[in-house]
Design a protein around this motif. Structure first.
Motif, PDB file in Angstrom:
ATOM      1  N   THR A  12       0.837  -1.192   0.000  1.00 45.69           N
ATOM      2  CA  THR A  12       0.000   0.000   0.000  1.00 45.69           C
ATOM      3  C   THR A  12       0.878   1.251   0.000  1.00 45.69           C
ATOM      4  OG1 THR A  12      -0.203   0.181   2.426  1.00 45.69           O
ATOM      5  CG2 THR A  12      -1.787  -1.251   1.269  1.00 45.69           C
ATOM      6  N   ALA A  13       0.337   2.337  -0.548  1.00 48.56           N
ATOM      7  CA  ALA A  13       1.076   3.599  -0.678  1.00 48.56           C
ATOM      8  C   ALA A  13       2.427   3.354  -1.343  1.00 48.56           C
ATOM      9  CB  ALA A  13       1.237   4.291   0.673  1.00 48.56           C
ATOM     10  N   GLY A  14       2.376   2.707  -2.492  1.00 48.34           N
ATOM     11  CA  GLY A  14       3.608   2.315  -3.170  1.00 48.34           C
ATOM     12  C   GLY A  14       4.079   3.255  -4.254  1.00 48.34           C
ATOM     13  N   LEU A  38      -3.250   6.023  -4.055  1.00 45.92           N
ATOM     14  CA  LEU A  38      -4.213   6.969  -4.608  1.00 45.92           C
ATOM     15  C   LEU A  38      -3.711   7.599  -5.899  1.00 45.92           C
ATOM     16  CD1 LEU A  38      -5.306   8.845  -1.346  1.00 45.92           C
ATOM     17  CD2 LEU A  38      -6.772   7.419  -2.782  1.00 45.92           C
ATOM     18  N   GLN A  39      -2.382   7.665  -6.068  1.00 48.11           N
ATOM     19  CA  GLN A  39      -1.776   8.333  -7.211  1.00 48.11           C
ATOM     20  C   GLN A  39      -1.603   7.328  -8.364  1.00 48.11           C
ATOM     21  OE1 GLN A  39       1.339  11.390  -5.835  1.00 48.11           O
ATOM     22  NE2 GLN A  39       1.389   9.853  -4.206  1.00 48.11           N
ATOM     23  N   GLN A  40      -2.671   7.165  -9.135  1.00 50.69           N
ATOM     24  CA  GLN A  40      -2.697   6.128 -10.153  1.00 50.69           C
ATOM     25  C   GLN A  40      -1.611   6.326 -11.206  1.00 50.69           C
ATOM     26  OE1 GLN A  40      -6.550   5.421 -11.824  1.00 50.69           O
ATOM     27  NE2 GLN A  40      -5.853   3.836 -13.232  1.00 50.69           N
ATOM     28  N   ALA A  45       3.315   4.290 -13.697  1.00 48.17           N
ATOM     29  CA  ALA A  45       4.666   4.572 -14.189  1.00 48.17           C
ATOM     30  C   ALA A  45       5.678   3.634 -13.543  1.00 48.17           C
ATOM     31  CB  ALA A  45       5.032   6.029 -13.908  1.00 48.17           C
ATOM     32  N   LEU A  46       5.521   3.368 -12.249  1.00 41.22           N
ATOM     33  CA  LEU A  46       6.433   2.455 -11.561  1.00 41.22           C
ATOM     34  C   LEU A  46       6.283   1.035 -12.082  1.00 41.22           C
ATOM     35  CD1 LEU A  46       8.562   1.964  -9.416  1.00 41.22           C
ATOM     36  CD2 LEU A  46       6.726   1.859  -7.698  1.00 41.22           C
ATOM     37  N   ALA A  47       5.050   0.606 -12.328  1.00 34.62           N
ATOM     38  CA  ALA A  47       4.828  -0.720 -12.895  1.00 34.62           C
ATOM     39  C   ALA A  47       5.488  -0.849 -14.264  1.00 34.62           C
ATOM     40  CB  ALA A  47       3.331  -1.013 -12.986  1.00 34.62           C
ATOM     41  N   LEU A  62      -5.946   2.559  -4.947  1.00 37.11           N
ATOM     42  CA  LEU A  62      -6.501   2.149  -3.661  1.00 37.11           C
ATOM     43  C   LEU A  62      -6.491   3.300  -2.662  1.00 37.11           C
ATOM     44  CD1 LEU A  62      -7.483   0.101  -1.542  1.00 37.11           C
ATOM     45  CD2 LEU A  62      -5.083  -0.499  -1.130  1.00 37.11           C
ATOM     46  N   ASP A  63      -7.628   3.492  -2.031  1.00 36.30           N
ATOM     47  CA  ASP A  63      -7.761   4.349  -0.857  1.00 36.30           C
ATOM     48  C   ASP A  63      -8.058   3.421   0.317  1.00 36.30           C
ATOM     49  OD1 ASP A  63      -8.575   6.014   1.197  1.00 36.30           O
ATOM     50  OD2 ASP A  63      -9.863   7.267  -0.043  1.00 36.30           O
ATOM     51  N   VAL A  64      -7.119   3.303   1.258  1.00 35.77           N
ATOM     52  CA  VAL A  64      -7.283   2.325   2.334  1.00 35.77           C
ATOM     53  C   VAL A  64      -8.374   2.718   3.326  1.00 35.77           C
ATOM     54  CG1 VAL A  64      -4.895   1.532   2.170  1.00 35.77           C
ATOM     55  CG2 VAL A  64      -5.483   3.342   3.811  1.00 35.77           C
ATOM     56  N   THR A  65      -8.922   3.918   3.197  1.00 33.87           N
ATOM     57  CA  THR A  65     -10.026   4.310   4.084  1.00 33.87           C
ATOM     58  C   THR A  65     -11.380   3.860   3.544  1.00 33.87           C
ATOM     59  OG1 THR A  65     -10.418   6.494   3.084  1.00 33.87           O
ATOM     60  CG2 THR A  65      -8.719   6.355   4.797  1.00 33.87           C
ATOM     61  N   VAL A  66     -11.381   3.228   2.386  1.00 29.93           N
ATOM     62  CA  VAL A  66     -12.623   2.756   1.768  1.00 29.93           C
ATOM     63  C   VAL A  66     -12.575   1.230   1.698  1.00 29.93           C
ATOM     64  CG1 VAL A  66     -14.132   2.857  -0.248  1.00 29.93           C
ATOM     65  CG2 VAL A  66     -12.787   4.868   0.409  1.00 29.93           C
TER      66      VAL A  66
END
Length: 265
Positions: A12-14, A38-40, A45-47, A62-66
């Motif tokens: 998460t937050a990767g 959250l920053q698609q 780009a990293l993928a 992903l938003d981990v609050t949802v």
């Protein structure tokens, strides 16, 4: 080393900082990685950057609050790879900046929901699959959860991550699932981009005389998530440049340095 060959990790937050360093490290060691954030645009780009790595790397917003998004990210992992071996809970941050005596209930809820409850959601969604794979969870907490460095709301959430991980470790150890925590101190991440002088000023607090790098944390995560740590669970590993030992490089004596200086060449 190819410690993660045949394994699948969800981070998460990767998109940047510690999370991106963890993604790169696991991919470099042969693992397939699901990068979430959250920053698609950044995770895509990293993928793309890691397309030629030993393992497959995909990006999932992903938003981990949802909760629905958390469940969907884990489902996407299983659909793509058929398994999940490692969950790295990295999402979180200091989002409350008021004087703690003035923090509203809403402020407390926002901080805890992101940092503590968000990690719990990810664990809950991942657990059935981690039990099947005898996998493990590494949660990125903070030295703020171990000692009084300020940011009280953030510190409370980070301390909660540690207590939660210990309890999960005790509860699921007999099923072969491990839970550990890495507690970083000051790390050179994008949050400091507009405060480079402040970052440099903190060096004197650290016995190792430098600020941590995201790769320092990634190395610790990779160890705890790998078979090298197969008999380690319920523990918190500070990766802190020695700051928890005390006053760092301060002169502790009235007559001079408290250590002998040796040549460094």
């Amino acid at each position: 080393m190819q410690r993660f060959e045949g394994k699948v990790a969800l981070v998460t937050a990767g998109a940047q900082g510690i999370g991106a360093a963890v993604v790169r490290r696991i991919a470099a060691e042969g693992g397939s990685v699901v990068i979430t954030d959250l920053q698609q645009d950044k995770i895509e780009a990293l993928a793309t950057e890691l397309a030629d790595s030993a393992g497959d790397v995909i990006a999932v917003p992903l938003d981990v609050t949802v909760r629905e998004q958390v469940d969907a990210a884990v489902a996407a992992t299983i659909e793509r790879f058929g398994r999940l071996d490692v969950l790295v809970n990295n999402a979180g941050g200091c989002i409350v900046s008021t004087v703690p005596e003035d923090t509203t209930d809403e402020g407390w809820h926002r901080q805890l929901d992101l940092t503590l409850v968000g990690a719990a959601r990810c664990i809950q969604a991942s657990l059935p699959h981690l039990v099947k794979s005898h996998g493990n969870v590494v949660t990125i907490s903070s030295v703020n959860g171990l000692a009084a460095f300020g940011n009280i709301e953030y510190a409370a959430a980070k301390a909660g991550q540690i207590a939660m991980s210990q309890n999960f470790a005790a509860r699921y150890g007999s099923l072969g699932v491990r839970f550990n925590v890495v507690a970083p101190a000051t790390i050179r991440t994008p949050v400091w981009d507009h405060q480079p002088q402040a970052l440099d000023n903190l060096k004197g607090l650290y016995p190792l005389a430098r600020i941590g790098e995201p790769e320092d944390i990634a190395a610790a995560v990779a160890f705890l998530a790998s078979p090298d740590a197969a008999w380690i669970t319920g523990h918190t590993l500070p990766v802190d440049g020695g700051v928890l030992t005390g006053p760092g490089l301060l002169d502790l004596t009235p007559s001079g340095p408290f250590r002998k200086d040796y040549p460094t060449d």
